[in-house]
Design an enzyme around this catalytic site. Structure first.
Site, PDB file in Angstrom:
ATOM      1  N   CYS A 121       0.817  -1.228   0.000  1.00 21.17           N
ATOM      2  CA  CYS A 121       0.000   0.000   0.000  1.00 21.17           C
ATOM      3  C   CYS A 121       0.842   1.267   0.000  1.00 21.17           C
ATOM      4  O   CYS A 121       0.419   2.296  -0.516  1.00 21.17           O
ATOM      5  CB  CYS A 121      -0.997  -0.007   1.148  1.00 21.17           C
ATOM      6  SG  CYS A 121      -0.275  -0.225   2.773  1.00 21.17           S
ATOM      7  N   LYS A 198      -6.081  -9.304  10.925  1.00 21.00           N
ATOM      8  CA  LYS A 198      -5.987  -7.843  10.797  1.00 21.00           C
ATOM      9  C   LYS A 198      -7.332  -7.329  10.303  1.00 21.00           C
ATOM     10  O   LYS A 198      -7.838  -7.770   9.275  1.00 21.00           O
ATOM     11  CB  LYS A 198      -4.878  -7.478   9.816  1.00 21.00           C
ATOM     12  CG  LYS A 198      -4.780  -5.989   9.531  1.00 21.00           C
ATOM     13  CD  LYS A 198      -3.589  -5.678   8.634  1.00 21.00           C
ATOM     14  CE  LYS A 198      -3.526  -4.212   8.284  1.00 21.00           C
ATOM     15  NZ  LYS A 198      -2.375  -3.906   7.416  1.00 21.00           N
ATOM     16  N   ARG A 220     -10.427  -1.101   2.527  1.00 20.26           N
ATOM     17  CA  ARG A 220      -9.716  -2.373   2.519  1.00 20.26           C
ATOM     18  C   ARG A 220     -10.589  -3.552   2.950  1.00 20.26           C
ATOM     19  O   ARG A 220     -10.091  -4.603   3.326  1.00 20.26           O
ATOM     20  CB  ARG A 220      -8.501  -2.289   3.437  1.00 20.26           C
ATOM     21  CG  ARG A 220      -7.520  -1.172   3.123  1.00 20.26           C
ATOM     22  CD  ARG A 220      -6.115  -1.532   3.570  1.00 20.26           C
ATOM     23  NE  ARG A 220      -5.219  -0.403   3.726  1.00 20.26           N
ATOM     24  CZ  ARG A 220      -4.743   0.345   2.724  1.00 20.26           C
ATOM     25  NH1 ARG A 220      -5.093   0.091   1.479  1.00 20.26           N
ATOM     26  NH2 ARG A 220      -3.908   1.332   2.972  1.00 20.26           N
ATOM     27  N   GLU A 236      -8.522 -17.639  10.200  1.00 21.49           N
ATOM     28  CA  GLU A 236      -7.371 -16.973   9.581  1.00 21.49           C
ATOM     29  C   GLU A 236      -6.062 -17.417  10.241  1.00 21.49           C
ATOM     30  O   GLU A 236      -5.072 -17.695   9.561  1.00 21.49           O
ATOM     31  CB  GLU A 236      -7.502 -15.445   9.709  1.00 21.49           C
ATOM     32  CG  GLU A 236      -8.476 -14.801   8.741  1.00 21.49           C
ATOM     33  CD  GLU A 236      -7.890 -14.659   7.338  1.00 21.49           C
ATOM     34  OE1 GLU A 236      -6.761 -15.114   7.107  1.00 21.49           O
ATOM     35  OE2 GLU A 236      -8.587 -14.092   6.468  1.00 21.49           O
ATOM     36  N   LYS A 251      -4.603  -7.424  15.187  1.00 19.17           N
ATOM     37  CA  LYS A 251      -4.462  -5.984  14.950  1.00 19.17           C
ATOM     38  C   LYS A 251      -5.787  -5.378  14.542  1.00 19.17           C
ATOM     39  O   LYS A 251      -6.442  -5.941  13.666  1.00 19.17           O
ATOM     40  CB  LYS A 251      -3.430  -5.782  13.841  1.00 19.17           C
ATOM     41  CG  LYS A 251      -3.232  -4.350  13.432  1.00 19.17           C
ATOM     42  CD  LYS A 251      -2.305  -4.270  12.247  1.00 19.17           C
ATOM     43  CE  LYS A 251      -2.285  -2.824  11.774  1.00 19.17           C
ATOM     44  NZ  LYS A 251      -1.498  -2.660  10.590  1.00 19.17           N
TER      45      LYS A 251
HETATM   46  C1  PBG Z   1       0.086  -1.773   5.809  1.00 16.99           C
HETATM   47  C2  PBG Z   1      -0.121  -1.510   7.255  1.00 16.99           C
HETATM   48  C3  PBG Z   1      -1.059  -0.675   7.894  1.00 16.99           C
HETATM   49  C4  PBG Z   1      -0.732  -0.671   9.245  1.00 16.99           C
HETATM   50  C5  PBG Z   1       0.355  -1.519   9.395  1.00 16.99           C
HETATM   51  N1  PBG Z   1       0.702  -2.043   8.160  1.00 16.99           N
HETATM   52  C6  PBG Z   1      -2.117   0.187   7.339  1.00 16.99           C
HETATM   53  C7  PBG Z   1      -3.304  -0.368   6.702  1.00 16.99           C
HETATM   54  O1  PBG Z   1      -3.557  -1.568   6.658  1.00 16.99           O
HETATM   55  O2  PBG Z   1      -4.040   0.464   6.156  1.00 16.99           O
HETATM   56  C8  PBG Z   1      -1.429   0.116  10.328  1.00 16.99           C
HETATM   57  C9  PBG Z   1      -0.599   0.438  11.529  1.00 16.99           C
HETATM   58  C10 PBG Z   1      -1.121   1.481  12.418  1.00 16.99           C
HETATM   59  O3  PBG Z   1      -2.224   2.026  12.256  1.00 16.99           O
HETATM   60  O4  PBG Z   1      -0.392   1.800  13.363  1.00 16.99           O
HETATM   61  N2  PBG Z   1      -0.796  -2.617   5.211  1.00 16.99           N
END
Ligand code: PBG
Length: 326
Positions: A121, A198, A220, A236, A251
């Site tokens: 990304c 996530k 997303r 998952e 997360k």
């Molecule tokens: C990349 C990624 C993200 C985060 C970690 N790796 C952003 C997203 O998925 O949009 C978020 C980390 C944070 O908010 O501290 N894919």
């Protein structure tokens, strides 16, 4: 039964409270996320994440030195490349920004653990976590076309000095594809920390400013999980473990403590939790207004995440916490 049972007896003496404490938080539990960008002498504070910066490689080396002096020895690196394109090609080249950072850090700091976030990304002009395709009339990340690119990115990071790779794109089969790629390149020993559960969370807002990675259309939800789901997180995690994940991540953390606990109870494997940018920013903002005691609240949150079952925590509080815990 009362009056013979009086739990308060163990709360009178501070030393006794220390002895019966079930959860302990240590600087050894913490992983500091860092953002690296091209240039020299750049240390640009991220507005919504006070005390966190976009750093050029030279400043990154200094920052890691400071953190190391405080006892932090694990870092996760995010790259902000000079150029973005449709496939995120700058993510996989050996002179990419994270690869440069790894080489710089490897030279300066021999004993630290360098973890790399593996995603596209930050590198795509559309801001999604891989190459795009049309599913019917809906544009979304092309799962299977992105997997080989992800494996390539990981191998490139491994060659540049990464100690562990952390895929965060929530693509099906990503851990298996990366494991295969690493093994074929000779990195059979290099572990994978999978962002296994996530969620498609609004708590990532400040990070997307920091990493300059917001999606340019849509969101997303086509790859990250629905915040309402819990059984799906276990599925998952099971899939990622079957594909060879060594550590699994949940997360964000604070609104997902139940997921951390379920994953720990069900699988008994090392669990990481990401105390994400929005969780950090809320505490900072309230503290700056004088509405909460930042130190106490932050340590309570981190302790709560550990108590829920996390073995390690990725957190922007790592430097502060290291000072507070010293
Ligand atoms: C990349 C990624 C993200 C985060 C970690 N790796 C952003 C997203 O998925 O949009 C978020 C980390 C944070 O908010 O501290 N894919």
């Amino acid at each position: 039964m009362f009056p013979s049972d009086r739990p308060r007896r163990l709360r009178h003496h501070p030393v006794l409270r220390d002895l019966v404490r079930e959860t302990s938080l240590s600087v050894r539990d913490l992983i500091l996320p860092l953002f690296v960008r091209p240039g020299k002498g750049i240390k640009k504070e991220i507005a919504s994440m006070p005390g966190n910066y976009q750093l050029s490689v030279d400043c990154l080396v200094d920052e890691v030195g400071k953190a190391r002096d405080l006892g932090i020895k694990a870092f996760v690196l995010f790259g902000i490349p000079a150029h973005k394109d449709a496939t995120g090609s700058s993510a996989t080249t050996d002179d990419g920004i994270v690869q440069q950072a790894l080489r710089g850090l490897r030279q300066a700091h021999k004993d630290v653990l360098l973890i790399t976030d593996e995603c596209f990304c930050e590198y795509t002009d559309h801001g999604h976590c891989g190459v795009l395709t049309e599913y019917g009339r809906r544009k979304d990340v092309d799962n299977d076309a992105t997997l080989p690119l992800l494996a390539k990115q990981c191998v490139s990071h491994a060659r540049a000095g990464a100690d562990m790779v952390a895929p965060s794109g929530m693509l099906d089969g990503m851990v298996g594809a990366i494991r295969k790629g690493l093994d074929e390149a000779g990195f059979t020993w290099l572990p994978i920390l999978s962002y296994a559960a996530k969620y498609a969370s609004a708590f990532y807002g400040p990070f997307r400013d920091a990493a300059e990675s917001p999606p340019q259309f849509g969101d997303r939800s086509g790859y990250q999980m629905d915040p309402a789901n819990s059984d799906e997180a276990l599925r998952e995690v099971a899939l990622d473990l079957a594909e060879g994940a060594d550590i699994v991540m949940v997360k964000p953390a604070m609104a997902y403590l139940d997921i951390i606990r379920r994953v720990k109870d069900r699988f008994g494997v090392p669990v990481a939790a990401y105390n994400v940018s929005g969780e950090f920013a809320m505490v900072k903002a309230a503290a700056m207004k004088g509405w909460i005691d930042e130190r106490k609240v932050a340590l309570e949150i981190l302790t709560g995440i550990k108590r829920a079952g996390a073995d390690m925590i990725l957190t922007y509080f790592a430097m502060d916490a290291a000072r507070w815990l010293a």
